[in-house]
Design an enzyme around this catalytic site. Structure first.
Site, PDB file in Angstrom:
ATOM      1  N   ASP A 286       0.826  -1.233   0.000  1.00 45.93           N
ATOM      2  CA  ASP A 286       0.000   0.000   0.000  1.00 45.93           C
ATOM      3  C   ASP A 286       0.845   1.262   0.000  1.00 45.93           C
ATOM      4  O   ASP A 286       0.610   2.174  -0.793  1.00 45.93           O
ATOM      5  CB  ASP A 286      -1.071  -0.008   1.115  1.00 45.93           C
TER       6      ASP A 286
ATOM      7  N   GLY B 114      -3.734  -6.254  18.593  1.00 50.68           N
ATOM      8  CA  GLY B 114      -2.348  -6.592  18.276  1.00 50.68           C
ATOM      9  C   GLY B 114      -2.237  -7.869  17.472  1.00 50.68           C
ATOM     10  O   GLY B 114      -1.156  -8.424  17.310  1.00 50.68           O
ATOM     11  N   ALA B 115      -3.376  -8.370  16.963  1.00 51.78           N
ATOM     12  CA  ALA B 115      -3.369  -9.635  16.225  1.00 51.78           C
ATOM     13  C   ALA B 115      -3.210  -9.411  14.726  1.00 51.78           C
ATOM     14  O   ALA B 115      -3.371 -10.328  13.935  1.00 51.78           O
ATOM     15  CB  ALA B 115      -4.651 -10.416  16.509  1.00 51.78           C
TER      16      ALA B 115
ATOM     17  N   ASP C 160      -5.817  -0.372   5.698  1.00 49.09           N
ATOM     18  CA  ASP C 160      -6.689  -0.818   6.780  1.00 49.09           C
ATOM     19  C   ASP C 160      -7.949   0.045   6.895  1.00 49.09           C
ATOM     20  O   ASP C 160      -9.065  -0.477   7.042  1.00 49.09           O
ATOM     21  CB  ASP C 160      -5.919  -0.811   8.112  1.00 49.09           C
TER      22      ASP C 160
HETATM   23  C1  GLA Z   1      -0.182  -2.576   8.434  1.00 48.69           C
HETATM   24  C2  GLA Z   1      -0.445  -1.174   7.908  1.00 48.69           C
HETATM   25  C3  GLA Z   1      -0.988  -1.223   6.485  1.00 48.69           C
HETATM   26  C4  GLA Z   1      -0.114  -2.088   5.590  1.00 48.69           C
HETATM   27  C5  GLA Z   1       0.166  -3.450   6.242  1.00 48.69           C
HETATM   28  C6  GLA Z   1       1.124  -4.269   5.454  1.00 48.69           C
HETATM   29  O1  GLA Z   1      -1.400  -3.257   8.572  1.00 48.69           O
HETATM   30  O2  GLA Z   1      -1.361  -0.489   8.735  1.00 48.69           O
HETATM   31  O3  GLA Z   1      -1.092   0.092   5.971  1.00 48.69           O
HETATM   32  O4  GLA Z   1       1.069  -1.432   5.242  1.00 48.69           O
HETATM   33  O5  GLA Z   1       0.675  -3.279   7.559  1.00 48.69           O
HETATM   34  O6  GLA Z   1       0.567  -4.651   4.244  1.00 48.69           O
END
Ligand code: GLA
Length: 383
Positions: free
Chosen positions: A40, A126-127, A176
């Site tokens: 991302d 944290g998972a 996310d």
């Molecule tokens: C975390 C970050 C996301 C992404 C992932 C790895 O979840 O919050 O933005 O970079 O790591 O894909």
């Protein structure tokens, strides 16, 4: 648990805390990422889907300009903050996430006023299932809902991310928050992290005689511990050494071979090949061949383990045990160094669950957590 039961529980708790009924209850889900990890922030592609668990917020307006926040996961005194003085660096701990959202909305000119919030979560923290983004997105919907503000969801995702990046100080990408706000039930979200354009890709494991299983390995991670930021800067350095704006702009994995630094070469190779795997997975899903995507999940895991070097022992053991027990594919998800594995498994999950459980026992590890992961709806108002 049903939306109604969730809403009743959180509304009841709001009543206990504040002695009145909330004006509304909102839920924002956590996410799992089928494929497209650490792409991302390289402006590439991701393919997450929403979980059926998330963060719940019951809320009501206040007219004293205060933001009062209680979290069921953080018993004790509420965070009580005068909204006008909320600024980066002034709020620490869990309350920085909701406070950061109020700050980001106001910074963007949205007239959000005071509010009482009662927060509860059905996600393990944290998972690697994005509990922070779910918290940000639930609060964003609650505050805009309370104040009647119509902010388009892609913009809300950007503001929620801003809260995390600029207020909490964690340099995460856009995946996310986008997953929590934009996914649809029975679909994954193909997101182009450069243009922000998203499209829904059918993801119906049950129809293919399969299921998506999340295995919480129990090992914990923190995106703020510097290792995530280090990977980001390695990717930026690899891009500039290759003469491109970001790694999204490199097409063939061979291009990475030209990098003199072996670490940067490995990092770039992961990102370039992972973008390609997302494209392949989408083609398979659109052709109705979910099982065929299993191999790509395993290839993604190997790349995250060997080239990006962010896997951890429990994740590697979980992937191997799942495959030995009949999974079609499995890989670590999220930022790395702890959290969860996603496995594409037969609808009858018992052999895979048993196989993984036995491996943990054999190694003397505490038993892992198992979560069904049906691709679910994005954030919404429950009442
Ligand atoms: C975390 C970050 C996301 C992404 C992932 C790895 O979840 O919050 O933005 O970079 O790591 O894909």
């Amino acid at each position: 648990m049903s939306d109604e039961a969730d809403a009743n529980r959180v509304a009841g708790w709001f009543g206990d805390c504040y002695g009145r009924q909330p004006e509304g209850v909102w839920q924002a889900p956590g996410r799992a990422n089928l494929i497209g990890e650490h792409t991302d922030y390289n402006q590439g592609w991701v393919l997450p889907f929403a979980l059926d668990r998330g963060v719940l917020v019951a809320a009501a307006c206040r007219h004293d300009g205060m933001l009062v926040i209680r979290s069921r996961q953080a018993p004790g005194e509420p965070a009580t903050l005068p909204l006008a003085t909320v600024a980066p660096g002034r709020v620490t701990g869990w309350a920085a996430y909701p406070a950061g959202v109020a700050w980001a909305l106001r910074e963007a000119g949205h007239p959000v006023g005071g509010a009482s919030l009662a927060i509860d979560s059905t996600l393990p923290q944290g998972a690697g299932l994005s509990s922070s983004a779910a918290l940000e997105c639930a609060v964003a919907l609650a505050l805009t809902g309370l104040y009647g503000l119509d902010v388009p969801r892609p913009d809300l995702a950007i503001l929620a991310r801003r809260a995390e990046n600029d207020f909490v100080g964690v340099p995460s990408g856009i995946m996310d928050q986008s997953a929590s706000l934009l996914c649809q039930a029975s679909h994954a979200l193909l997101l182009d992290c450069r243009s922000g354009e998203g499209s829904a890709v059918p993801l119906e494991p049950a129809a293919a005689g399969l299921a998506l299983l999340i295995v919480d390995t129990g090992a914990r991670h923190a995106l703020g511990d510097g290792r995530y930021a280090l990977r980001r800067s390695e990717c930026d350095r690899a891009a500039s050494a290759l003469g491109v704006r970001c790694l999204r702009d490199v097409a063939g994995a061979d291009a990475a071979d030209g990098l003199a630094d072996p670490v940067l070469r490995r990092r770039a190779r992961h990102v370039i090949t992972e973008n390609h795997r997302v494209e392949q997975a989408v083609a398979l899903l659109r052709a109705g061949d979910l099982a065929g995507a299993g191999e790509l999940l395993c290839a993604s895991h190997a790349s995250l383990r060997d080239d990006f070097e962010i896997s951890w022992p429990e994740a590697d053991a979980t992937v191997s045990a799942a495959m030995d027990a009949g999974a079609a594919g499995a890989r670590m998800i999220g930022g790395g160094f702890g959290g969860s594995v996603i496995a594409l498994v037969p609808a009858d999950q018992s052999a895979v669950r048993t196989g993984i459980g036995e491996e943990y026992t054999r190694r003397g590890w505490p038993p892992p957590g198992f979560l069904d992961a049906p691709p679910s709806a994005s954030a919404h108002r429950l009442r």
